[in-house]
Design an enzyme around this catalytic site. Structure first.
Site, PDB file in Angstrom:
ATOM      1  N   GLY A  28      -5.221   4.186  -6.462  1.00 11.13           N
ATOM      2  CA  GLY A  28      -4.861   5.429  -5.795  1.00 11.13           C
ATOM      3  C   GLY A  28      -4.407   5.076  -4.398  1.00 11.13           C
ATOM      4  O   GLY A  28      -3.515   4.239  -4.231  1.00 11.13           O
ATOM      5  N   GLU A  29      -5.057   5.646  -3.426  1.00 10.80           N
ATOM      6  CA  GLU A  29      -4.739   5.345  -2.030  1.00 10.80           C
ATOM      7  C   GLU A  29      -6.056   4.993  -1.330  1.00 10.80           C
ATOM      8  O   GLU A  29      -6.929   5.852  -1.198  1.00 10.80           O
ATOM      9  CB  GLU A  29      -4.054   6.569  -1.404  1.00 10.80           C
ATOM     10  CG  GLU A  29      -3.431   6.295  -0.069  1.00 10.80           C
ATOM     11  CD  GLU A  29      -2.359   5.210  -0.102  1.00 10.80           C
ATOM     12  OE1 GLU A  29      -1.540   5.181  -1.044  1.00 10.80           O
ATOM     13  OE2 GLU A  29      -2.364   4.367   0.808  1.00 10.80           O
ATOM     14  N   SER A  30      -6.164   3.735  -0.912  1.00 10.30           N
ATOM     15  CA  SER A  30      -7.466   3.277  -0.402  1.00 10.30           C
ATOM     16  C   SER A  30      -7.909   4.030   0.853  1.00 10.30           C
ATOM     17  O   SER A  30      -9.103   4.230   1.073  1.00 10.30           O
ATOM     18  CB  SER A  30      -7.434   1.774  -0.142  1.00 10.30           C
ATOM     19  OG  SER A  30      -6.432   1.446   0.798  1.00 10.30           O
ATOM     20  N   CYS A  51      -6.617  -2.107  -7.896  1.00 11.37           N
ATOM     21  CA  CYS A  51      -5.597  -1.800  -6.874  1.00 11.37           C
ATOM     22  C   CYS A  51      -6.247  -1.211  -5.612  1.00 11.37           C
ATOM     23  O   CYS A  51      -6.947  -1.934  -4.908  1.00 11.37           O
ATOM     24  CB  CYS A  51      -4.522  -0.909  -7.464  1.00 11.37           C
ATOM     25  SG  CYS A  51      -2.979  -1.044  -6.559  1.00 11.37           S
ATOM     26  N   ARG A  84      -2.512  -5.143   2.055  1.00 11.74           N
ATOM     27  CA  ARG A  84      -2.075  -3.916   1.385  1.00 11.74           C
ATOM     28  C   ARG A  84      -0.558  -3.883   1.251  1.00 11.74           C
ATOM     29  O   ARG A  84       0.166  -4.433   2.071  1.00 11.74           O
ATOM     30  CB  ARG A  84      -2.541  -2.694   2.177  1.00 11.74           C
ATOM     31  CG  ARG A  84      -4.043  -2.520   2.152  1.00 11.74           C
ATOM     32  CD  ARG A  84      -4.450  -1.277   2.911  1.00 11.74           C
ATOM     33  NE  ARG A  84      -3.796  -0.088   2.384  1.00 11.74           N
ATOM     34  CZ  ARG A  84      -3.682   1.063   3.036  1.00 11.74           C
ATOM     35  NH1 ARG A  84      -4.174   1.183   4.235  1.00 11.74           N
ATOM     36  NH2 ARG A  84      -3.081   2.086   2.468  1.00 11.74           N
ATOM     37  N   ILE A 126       1.577  -1.387  -8.720  1.00  8.56           N
ATOM     38  CA  ILE A 126       2.171  -0.214  -8.068  1.00  8.56           C
ATOM     39  C   ILE A 126       1.762  -0.214  -6.595  1.00  8.56           C
ATOM     40  O   ILE A 126       0.596   0.018  -6.268  1.00  8.56           O
ATOM     41  CB  ILE A 126       1.695   1.096  -8.738  1.00  8.56           C
ATOM     42  CG1 ILE A 126       2.001   1.070 -10.241  1.00  8.56           C
ATOM     43  CG2 ILE A 126       2.346   2.309  -8.069  1.00  8.56           C
ATOM     44  CD1 ILE A 126       1.350   2.208 -11.016  1.00  8.56           C
ATOM     45  N   ARG A 127       2.687  -0.498  -5.732  1.00  8.93           N
ATOM     46  CA  ARG A 127       2.363  -0.633  -4.289  1.00  8.93           C
ATOM     47  C   ARG A 127       1.061  -1.399  -4.115  1.00  8.93           C
ATOM     48  O   ARG A 127       0.135  -0.969  -3.434  1.00  8.93           O
ATOM     49  CB  ARG A 127       2.295   0.743  -3.620  1.00  8.93           C
ATOM     50  CG  ARG A 127       3.673   1.182  -3.163  1.00  8.93           C
ATOM     51  CD  ARG A 127       3.729   2.295  -2.150  1.00  8.93           C
ATOM     52  NE  ARG A 127       2.628   3.199  -2.156  1.00  8.93           N
ATOM     53  CZ  ARG A 127       1.807   3.398  -1.122  1.00  8.93           C
ATOM     54  NH1 ARG A 127       1.976   2.744  -0.003  1.00  8.93           N
ATOM     55  NH2 ARG A 127       0.827   4.261  -1.215  1.00  8.93           N
ATOM     56  N   HIS A 184      -3.250  -2.647 -12.595  1.00 10.26           N
ATOM     57  CA  HIS A 184      -3.860  -1.455 -13.200  1.00 10.26           C
ATOM     58  C   HIS A 184      -4.074  -1.574 -14.714  1.00 10.26           C
ATOM     59  O   HIS A 184      -3.302  -0.979 -15.480  1.00 10.26           O
ATOM     60  CB  HIS A 184      -2.931  -0.250 -12.993  1.00 10.26           C
ATOM     61  CG  HIS A 184      -2.855   0.253 -11.602  1.00 10.26           C
ATOM     62  ND1 HIS A 184      -3.738   1.165 -11.078  1.00 10.26           N
ATOM     63  CD2 HIS A 184      -1.967  -0.012 -10.610  1.00 10.26           C
ATOM     64  CE1 HIS A 184      -3.405   1.453  -9.836  1.00 10.26           C
ATOM     65  NE2 HIS A 184      -2.341   0.749  -9.521  1.00 10.26           N
ATOM     66  N   GLU A 195      -5.964   0.072 -16.447  1.00  4.91           N
ATOM     67  CA  GLU A 195      -6.190   1.424 -16.975  1.00  4.91           C
ATOM     68  C   GLU A 195      -4.891   2.136 -17.333  1.00  4.91           C
ATOM     69  O   GLU A 195      -4.914   3.179 -17.982  1.00  4.91           O
ATOM     70  CB  GLU A 195      -7.018   2.256 -15.986  1.00  4.91           C
ATOM     71  CG  GLU A 195      -6.289   2.790 -14.749  1.00  4.91           C
ATOM     72  CD  GLU A 195      -6.145   1.780 -13.605  1.00  4.91           C
ATOM     73  OE1 GLU A 195      -6.319   0.559 -13.834  1.00  4.91           O
ATOM     74  OE2 GLU A 195      -5.836   2.227 -12.478  1.00  4.91           O
TER      75      GLU A 195
HETATM   76  N1  GLN Z   1      -0.937   1.143  -1.769  1.00  3.70           N
HETATM   77  C1  GLN Z   1      -2.252   1.639  -2.084  1.00  3.70           C
HETATM   78  C2  GLN Z   1      -3.231   1.313  -0.946  1.00  3.70           C
HETATM   79  O1  GLN Z   1      -2.957   0.523  -0.100  1.00  3.70           O
HETATM   80  C3  GLN Z   1      -2.745   1.084  -3.411  1.00  3.70           C
HETATM   81  C4  GLN Z   1      -1.836   1.529  -4.525  1.00  3.70           C
HETATM   82  C5  GLN Z   1      -2.502   1.643  -5.877  1.00  3.70           C
HETATM   83  O2  GLN Z   1      -3.715   1.761  -6.007  1.00  3.70           O
HETATM   84  N2  GLN Z   1      -1.672   1.673  -6.898  1.00  3.70           N
HETATM   85  O3  GLN Z   1      -4.276   1.843  -0.948  1.00  3.70           O
END
Ligand code: GLN
Length: 192
Positions: A46-48, A77, A103, A137-138, A174, A176
């Protein structure tokens, strides 16, 4: 066996679906008392920064740290960033795993990619060739690992993207989001 999935933000449902396929009960964790009676916890992607901020708001930071001292935890991630000791920025981290992460190491959302990686550790859960389709993903990179941390897989350029420190697991990618349950089975093996 009862597994929690931190359900503050991100791909927690996808983890639950995978666990359900493996016949394992899982619970969504949003409050400290929901950690009681769990055998292990998954922190989704997700987004940390968001996961960290919500963990602070929900009073989860310290309970998660305590839980992770004695129980298996796996971060995918953003979850791996949250587990780490150092992400080079001011953001709430659990600091449980002796890894330093970078990141967004591969660039922006459009630079997301998928690659087949050989992960020898998966041989413990399946007789199949341990090639795992890995979705980034990112994603972060695991830049450096402490002496108690085992590298599970690196990219062809040598950069680490999955690591294990005893009962703690981190993957930049990921599992999942695939149909392949081997990584989840590997985690369940760590739990038990
Ligand atoms: N870019 C997100 C972060 O730095 C991580 C991306 C992800 O969990 N797919 O938190």
């Amino acid at each position: 066996m009862k597994i929690g999935v931190l359900a503050l933000q991100g791909s927690f449902l996808e983890h639950q679906v995978m666990l359900q396929r493996l016949g394992v009960d899982s619970v969504q964790v949003r409050l400290p008392q929901q950690l009681d009676a769990l055998d292990g916890l998954i922190i989704p992607g997700g987004e940390s920064t968001t996961i960290g901020k919500l963990a602070v708001d929900f009073g989860l930071l310290e309970p998660l740290r305590q839980f992770g001292k004695e129980h298996a935890m796996w971060g995918t991630c953003a979850g791996s960033i949250f587990l780490s000791k150092d992400a080079h920025r001011e953001q709430p981290l659990l600091g449980l795993m002796d890894i330093q992460v970078e990141r967004n190491a591969f660039g922006r959302q459009v630079d997301s990619f998928e690659i087949d990686l050989e992960i020898p550790a998966l041989k413990t859960v399946s007789a199949e060739t341990p090639i795992f389709h890995s979705i980034f993903i990112r994603a972060p990179l695991i830049e450096s690992v402490g002496k108690d941390v085992e590298t599970l897989v690196a990219l062809p350029n040598g950069k680490i993207v999955a690591a294990r420190q005893g009962h703690l697991l981190a993957t930049s990618f990921h599992p999942e989001l695939t149909e392949d349950a081997r990584f989840h089975r590997y985690f369940l093996e760590v739990v038990s």
